[in-house]
Write an enzyme that holds these catalytic residues in place. Structure first.
Site, PDB file in Angstrom:
ATOM      1  N   GLY A 187       0.834  -1.222   0.000  1.00  0.00           N
ATOM      2  CA  GLY A 187       0.000   0.000   0.000  1.00  0.00           C
ATOM      3  C   GLY A 187       0.853   1.250   0.000  1.00  0.00           C
ATOM      4  O   GLY A 187       1.177   1.780   1.063  1.00  0.00           O
ATOM      5  N   ALA A 238       0.386   4.427  -0.722  1.00  0.00           N
ATOM      6  CA  ALA A 238      -0.185   5.773  -0.737  1.00  0.00           C
ATOM      7  C   ALA A 238       0.673   6.615   0.228  1.00  0.00           C
ATOM      8  O   ALA A 238       1.781   6.213   0.597  1.00  0.00           O
ATOM      9  CB  ALA A 238      -1.650   5.731  -0.341  1.00  0.00           C
ATOM     10  N   ALA A 255      -8.644   1.686   5.045  1.00  0.00           N
ATOM     11  CA  ALA A 255      -9.290   0.853   6.065  1.00  0.00           C
ATOM     12  C   ALA A 255     -10.615   0.319   5.536  1.00  0.00           C
ATOM     13  O   ALA A 255     -11.287   0.964   4.737  1.00  0.00           O
ATOM     14  CB  ALA A 255      -9.510   1.679   7.325  1.00  0.00           C
ATOM     15  N   HIS A 279      -7.248   7.608  21.063  1.00  0.00           N
ATOM     16  CA  HIS A 279      -6.339   8.722  20.743  1.00  0.00           C
ATOM     17  C   HIS A 279      -7.054   9.718  19.824  1.00  0.00           C
ATOM     18  O   HIS A 279      -7.030  10.924  20.033  1.00  0.00           O
ATOM     19  CB  HIS A 279      -5.068   8.176  20.081  1.00  0.00           C
ATOM     20  CG  HIS A 279      -4.261   9.204  19.357  1.00  0.00           C
ATOM     21  ND1 HIS A 279      -4.632   9.683  18.111  1.00  0.00           N
ATOM     22  CD2 HIS A 279      -3.147   9.874  19.687  1.00  0.00           C
ATOM     23  CE1 HIS A 279      -3.780  10.602  17.723  1.00  0.00           C
ATOM     24  NE2 HIS A 279      -2.852  10.733  18.666  1.00  0.00           N
ATOM     25  N   GLU A 314      -8.182  13.524  20.408  1.00  0.00           N
ATOM     26  CA  GLU A 314      -7.744  14.550  19.446  1.00  0.00           C
ATOM     27  C   GLU A 314      -8.930  15.450  19.058  1.00  0.00           C
ATOM     28  O   GLU A 314      -8.794  16.676  18.987  1.00  0.00           O
ATOM     29  CB  GLU A 314      -7.163  13.824  18.232  1.00  0.00           C
ATOM     30  CG  GLU A 314      -6.677  14.700  17.113  1.00  0.00           C
ATOM     31  CD  GLU A 314      -6.241  13.829  15.919  1.00  0.00           C
ATOM     32  OE1 GLU A 314      -5.469  12.865  16.104  1.00  0.00           O
ATOM     33  OE2 GLU A 314      -6.683  14.114  14.794  1.00  0.00           O
ATOM     34  N   TYR A 315     -10.088  14.845  18.829  1.00  0.00           N
ATOM     35  CA  TYR A 315     -11.291  15.635  18.522  1.00  0.00           C
ATOM     36  C   TYR A 315     -11.547  16.630  19.659  1.00  0.00           C
ATOM     37  O   TYR A 315     -11.871  17.795  19.431  1.00  0.00           O
ATOM     38  CB  TYR A 315     -12.524  14.730  18.392  1.00  0.00           C
ATOM     39  CG  TYR A 315     -12.787  14.125  17.025  1.00  0.00           C
ATOM     40  CD1 TYR A 315     -11.887  13.252  16.438  1.00  0.00           C
ATOM     41  CD2 TYR A 315     -13.966  14.388  16.346  1.00  0.00           C
ATOM     42  CE1 TYR A 315     -12.143  12.681  15.213  1.00  0.00           C
ATOM     43  CE2 TYR A 315     -14.233  13.811  15.115  1.00  0.00           C
ATOM     44  CZ  TYR A 315     -13.319  12.953  14.555  1.00  0.00           C
ATOM     45  OH  TYR A 315     -13.584  12.381  13.333  1.00  0.00           O
TER      46      TYR A 315
HETATM   47  P1  NBP Z   1      -5.513   5.453   1.576  1.00  0.00           P
HETATM   48  O1  NBP Z   1      -6.350   5.226   2.772  1.00  0.00           O
HETATM   49  O2  NBP Z   1      -5.851   6.581   0.677  1.00  0.00           O
HETATM   50  O3  NBP Z   1      -5.506   4.102   0.711  1.00  0.00           O
HETATM   51  C1  NBP Z   1      -4.861   4.059  -0.547  1.00  0.00           C
HETATM   52  C2  NBP Z   1      -4.082   2.781  -0.688  1.00  0.00           C
HETATM   53  O4  NBP Z   1      -4.952   1.647  -0.541  1.00  0.00           O
HETATM   54  C3  NBP Z   1      -3.454   2.656  -2.062  1.00  0.00           C
HETATM   55  O5  NBP Z   1      -2.192   2.058  -1.938  1.00  0.00           O
HETATM   56  C4  NBP Z   1      -4.445   1.765  -2.794  1.00  0.00           C
HETATM   57  O6  NBP Z   1      -3.887   1.093  -3.883  1.00  0.00           O
HETATM   58  C5  NBP Z   1      -4.765   0.813  -1.689  1.00  0.00           C
HETATM   59  N1  NBP Z   1      -5.961  -0.015  -1.943  1.00  0.00           N
HETATM   60  C6  NBP Z   1      -7.266   0.326  -2.009  1.00  0.00           C
HETATM   61 BR1  NBP Z   1      -7.920   2.021  -1.884  1.00  0.00          BR
HETATM   62  N2  NBP Z   1      -8.080  -0.699  -2.229  1.00  0.00           N
HETATM   63  C7  NBP Z   1      -7.266  -1.758  -2.326  1.00  0.00           C
HETATM   64  C8  NBP Z   1      -7.488  -3.120  -2.552  1.00  0.00           C
HETATM   65  N3  NBP Z   1      -8.730  -3.602  -2.702  1.00  0.00           N
HETATM   66  N4  NBP Z   1      -6.432  -3.937  -2.600  1.00  0.00           N
HETATM   67  C9  NBP Z   1      -5.183  -3.466  -2.446  1.00  0.00           C
HETATM   68  N5  NBP Z   1      -4.889  -2.179  -2.204  1.00  0.00           N
HETATM   69  C10 NBP Z   1      -5.922  -1.334  -2.147  1.00  0.00           C
HETATM   70  O7  NBP Z   1      -3.971   5.549   1.981  1.00  0.00           O
HETATM   71  P2  NBP Z   1      -3.293   6.431   3.143  1.00  0.00           P
HETATM   72  O8  NBP Z   1      -3.883   7.780   3.191  1.00  0.00           O
HETATM   73  O9  NBP Z   1      -1.832   6.256   2.970  1.00  0.00           O
HETATM   74  O10 NBP Z   1      -3.742   5.665   4.469  1.00  0.00           O
HETATM   75  C11 NBP Z   1      -3.426   4.317   4.734  1.00  0.00           C
HETATM   76  C12 NBP Z   1      -4.036   3.924   6.060  1.00  0.00           C
HETATM   77  O11 NBP Z   1      -3.478   4.762   7.070  1.00  0.00           O
HETATM   78  C13 NBP Z   1      -5.545   4.135   6.163  1.00  0.00           C
HETATM   79  O12 NBP Z   1      -6.103   3.151   6.978  1.00  0.00           O
HETATM   80  C14 NBP Z   1      -5.702   5.464   6.791  1.00  0.00           C
HETATM   81  O13 NBP Z   1      -6.911   5.616   7.511  1.00  0.00           O
HETATM   82  C15 NBP Z   1      -4.517   5.492   7.693  1.00  0.00           C
HETATM   83  N6  NBP Z   1      -4.050   6.875   7.871  1.00  0.00           N
HETATM   84  C16 NBP Z   1      -3.545   7.227   8.995  1.00  0.00           C
HETATM   85  C17 NBP Z   1      -3.111   8.501   9.163  1.00  0.00           C
HETATM   86  C18 NBP Z   1      -2.547   8.846  10.440  1.00  0.00           C
HETATM   87  O14 NBP Z   1      -2.375  10.006  10.756  1.00  0.00           O
HETATM   88  N7  NBP Z   1      -2.217   7.885  11.195  1.00  0.00           N
HETATM   89  C19 NBP Z   1      -3.170   9.458   8.184  1.00  0.00           C
HETATM   90  C20 NBP Z   1      -3.675   9.077   7.033  1.00  0.00           C
HETATM   91  C21 NBP Z   1      -4.111   7.768   6.897  1.00  0.00           C
HETATM   92  P3  NBP Z   1      -3.974   1.743  -5.364  1.00  0.00           P
HETATM   93  O15 NBP Z   1      -2.809   2.678  -5.467  1.00  0.00           O
HETATM   94  O16 NBP Z   1      -3.873   0.590  -6.278  1.00  0.00           O
HETATM   95  O17 NBP Z   1      -5.297   2.455  -5.465  1.00  0.00           O
END
Ligand code: NBP
Length: 473
Positions: free
Chosen positions: A11, A13, A77, A186, A190-191
């Site tokens: 993944g 992203a 997620a 957490h 934060e909210y």
């Molecule tokens: P996203 O939540 O935007 O997810 C995008 C990724 O998921 C891409 O790599 C995409 O692949 C892949 N994906 C999807 Br959509 N459907 C898929 C499937 N069926 N099979 C395989 N891969 C799939 O990415 P992110 O913003 O980097 O967040 C990742 C996780 O971290 C999430 O759970 C998010 O809630 C969490 N998060 C946390 C924070 C934080 O502050 N901790 C911040 C942001 C996110 P593709 O490129 O082929 O579409």
């Protein structure tokens, strides 16, 4: 298979890419896979000379990892996590460790744990906090799952996590879904923190302070007991000017808040467990009401109230709002900790609340100086029932409560909504009221439903009722 890469990540992203760069920079070799292969190729090409192996198939990806394999899923997620796990299962072997580093709902993590454990796989639901920057430079990490995984994962997790006072911001949280659960709390906290800051801002603004003056106040607060990442970024956000118009950027941003749902998950969990988290509830609801902009515009013309202005001395107000903010924040954390303690008892997670506060000191959005005080409170009294009763926090609340009341009273008088400040104060006052009005409530229940009541002059646990008069309507 011997050899192979130290770690794998699925993944690529924003979170995945930054975590991979962080892990690689700490001396680990990393295999990467993304559903869309072009993303993998592009990522690897943009980082030449790094120990990265880009894979176009999950079979190649799994084959490239040293055993027991350690791999993290960092995809959207929900259903995407299940889809990836389904594809991985036939490729993995006993004892391999599958980590879900996304923001999964902890009950989904429990379901996946129950799915993978009988297959001999080890599943770790790990909350990763800190967004893009945290992922790259050092997040707070909240891994759950089987204790056997901690020894294996610890060197990697400790190397990549944020460090505060020489301590890595990661610990094994507990079994099953405990890691994702604590990440959810957490986010709920934060909210609360964010809404409380916004209410402080609205009061200073109502007193006629400019954004630059308010930026200076938040900057000054960041040097004291309110020091935190959110106060720091608030100061910077208020000071920011729009390049085009020269106006403060905050004055150009529409007052409609977004949310991704973790606050609502926290609300549901609290409701299910009868734990009061009124500050977090107020914060989530404030975002919901803010999003109903069109209705608010109509109501603003039809429902009356005083002009939202505070004719007060700025220095006095700043000092009072400081105390109200600090006291409300303590209440919010006390409620979040109460919810975690309740769930820990129910699920037998044995959560180390002081330790959790300590790993939140770095990497994550709620990082703050005062978390040290929470850790100390639990060190002094591991059985602490309510954070507000720890000697340090008692003293802060007792010292600040009059200013807090004045702030809420002034806000109510001027018609300025302060839902989180006032919910926190109501919780404080309810908790410290020995004799509440629930005697009358019990009378009502017994009146219409013969639901019985205990008496002050009767033994505890003995239930009474009364012959109430008939109601003639
Ligand atoms: P996203 O939540 O935007 O997810 C995008 C990724 O998921 C891409 O790599 C995409 O692949 C892949 N994906 C999807 Br959509 N459907 C898929 C499937 N069926 N099979 C395989 N891969 C799939 O990415 P992110 O913003 O980097 O967040 C990742 C996780 O971290 C999430 O759970 C998010 O809630 C969490 N998060 C946390 C924070 C934080 O502050 N901790 C911040 C942001 C996110 P593709 O490129 O082929 O579409």
């Amino acid at each position: 298979m011997s050899g192979g890469n130290d770690f794998g990540l699925i993944g690529l992203a924003v979170m995945g890419q930054n975590l991979v760069l962080n892990i690689e920079s700490r001396g680990f070799s990393v295999s990467v896979y993304n559903r869309t292969p072009a993303t993998t190729d592009d990522f690897v090409a943009r980082h030449p000379g790094k120990r990265l192996t880009g894979c176009h198939s999950l079979a190649d990806f799994v084959a490239s990892l040293a055993r027991p394999r350690k791999l993290m899923i960092m995809v959207k997620a929900g259903a995407a996590v299940d889809a990836v796990i389904e594809q991985l299962i036939p490729l993995l072997e006993a004892d391999d460790i599958v980590i879900d580093g996304g923001n999964s709902l902890y009950t989904d993590t429990e379901r996946r744990d129950a799915w993978l454990t009988p297959l001999g796989l080890r599943f770790v639901g790990a909350g990763v906090s800190g967004g893009e920057e945290g992922a790259r430079k050092g997040p707070a990490i909240m891994p759950g799952g089987p204790a056997s995984t901690w020894g294996v994962m610890r060197p990697i997790f400790e190397a990549i996590a944020a460090q505060v006072d020489g301590q890595p911001c990661v610990m094994h949280i507990g079994p099953g879904g405990a890691g994702h659960y604590v990440k959810m709390i957490h986010n709920g906290i934060e909210y609360g923190d964010m809404q409380l800051i916004c209410e402080a801002y609205s009061l200073l603004q109502a007193a006629g302070m400019s954004t630059d003056q308010m930026a200076a106040v938040f900057e000054q607060w960041n040097d004291g007991e309110l020091q935190s990442y959110l106060i720091q970024i608030t100061a910077k956000a208020l000071a920011q000017r729009d390049a085009e118009t020269g106006k403060p950027v905050v004055d150009l941003i529409l007052d409609k808040a977004g949310q991704k749902g973790t606050g609502q998950w926290t609300q549901l969990n609290a409701a299910e467990n009868a734990v009061v988290i009124s500050t977090i509830n107020a914060a989530v609801e404030a975002r919901v009401l803010s999003s109903q902009k069109a209705q608010r515009v109509v109501a603003s013309r039809q429902l009356q109230g005083p002009p939202a202005r505070l004719a007060v001395d700025h220095a006095t107000l700043v000092a009072q709002v400081h105390d109200a903010l600090y006291a409300s924040k303590i209440v919010s954390y006390a409620q979040g900790l109460d919810l975690m303690r309740t769930m820990s008892d129910k699920k037998q997670w044995a959560l180390d609340l002081g330790g959790i506060a300590s790993i939140w000191r770095g990497g994550c959005i709620i990082r703050a100086r005062f978390l040290n005080r929470i850790t100390e409170a639990y060190q002094d009294d591991p059985a602490l029932g309510n954070l507000m009763l720890a000697p340090f926090f008692q003293q802060v609340l007792n010292r600040g409560q009059m200013a807090w009341r004045q702030v809420v009273a002034q806000a109510v008088g001027a018609g300025i909504p302060v839902p989180a400040f006032s919910a926190s104060l109501a919780y404080y006052d309810s908790l410290r009221t020995e004799r509440l009005s629930a005697n009358l409530l019990q009378a009502q229940r017994d009146f219409f439903g013969a639901l019985t009541f205990e008496r002050f002059d009767g033994p505890a646990g003995r239930w009474f009722n009364t012959d109430w008069p008939e109601v003639i309507e």
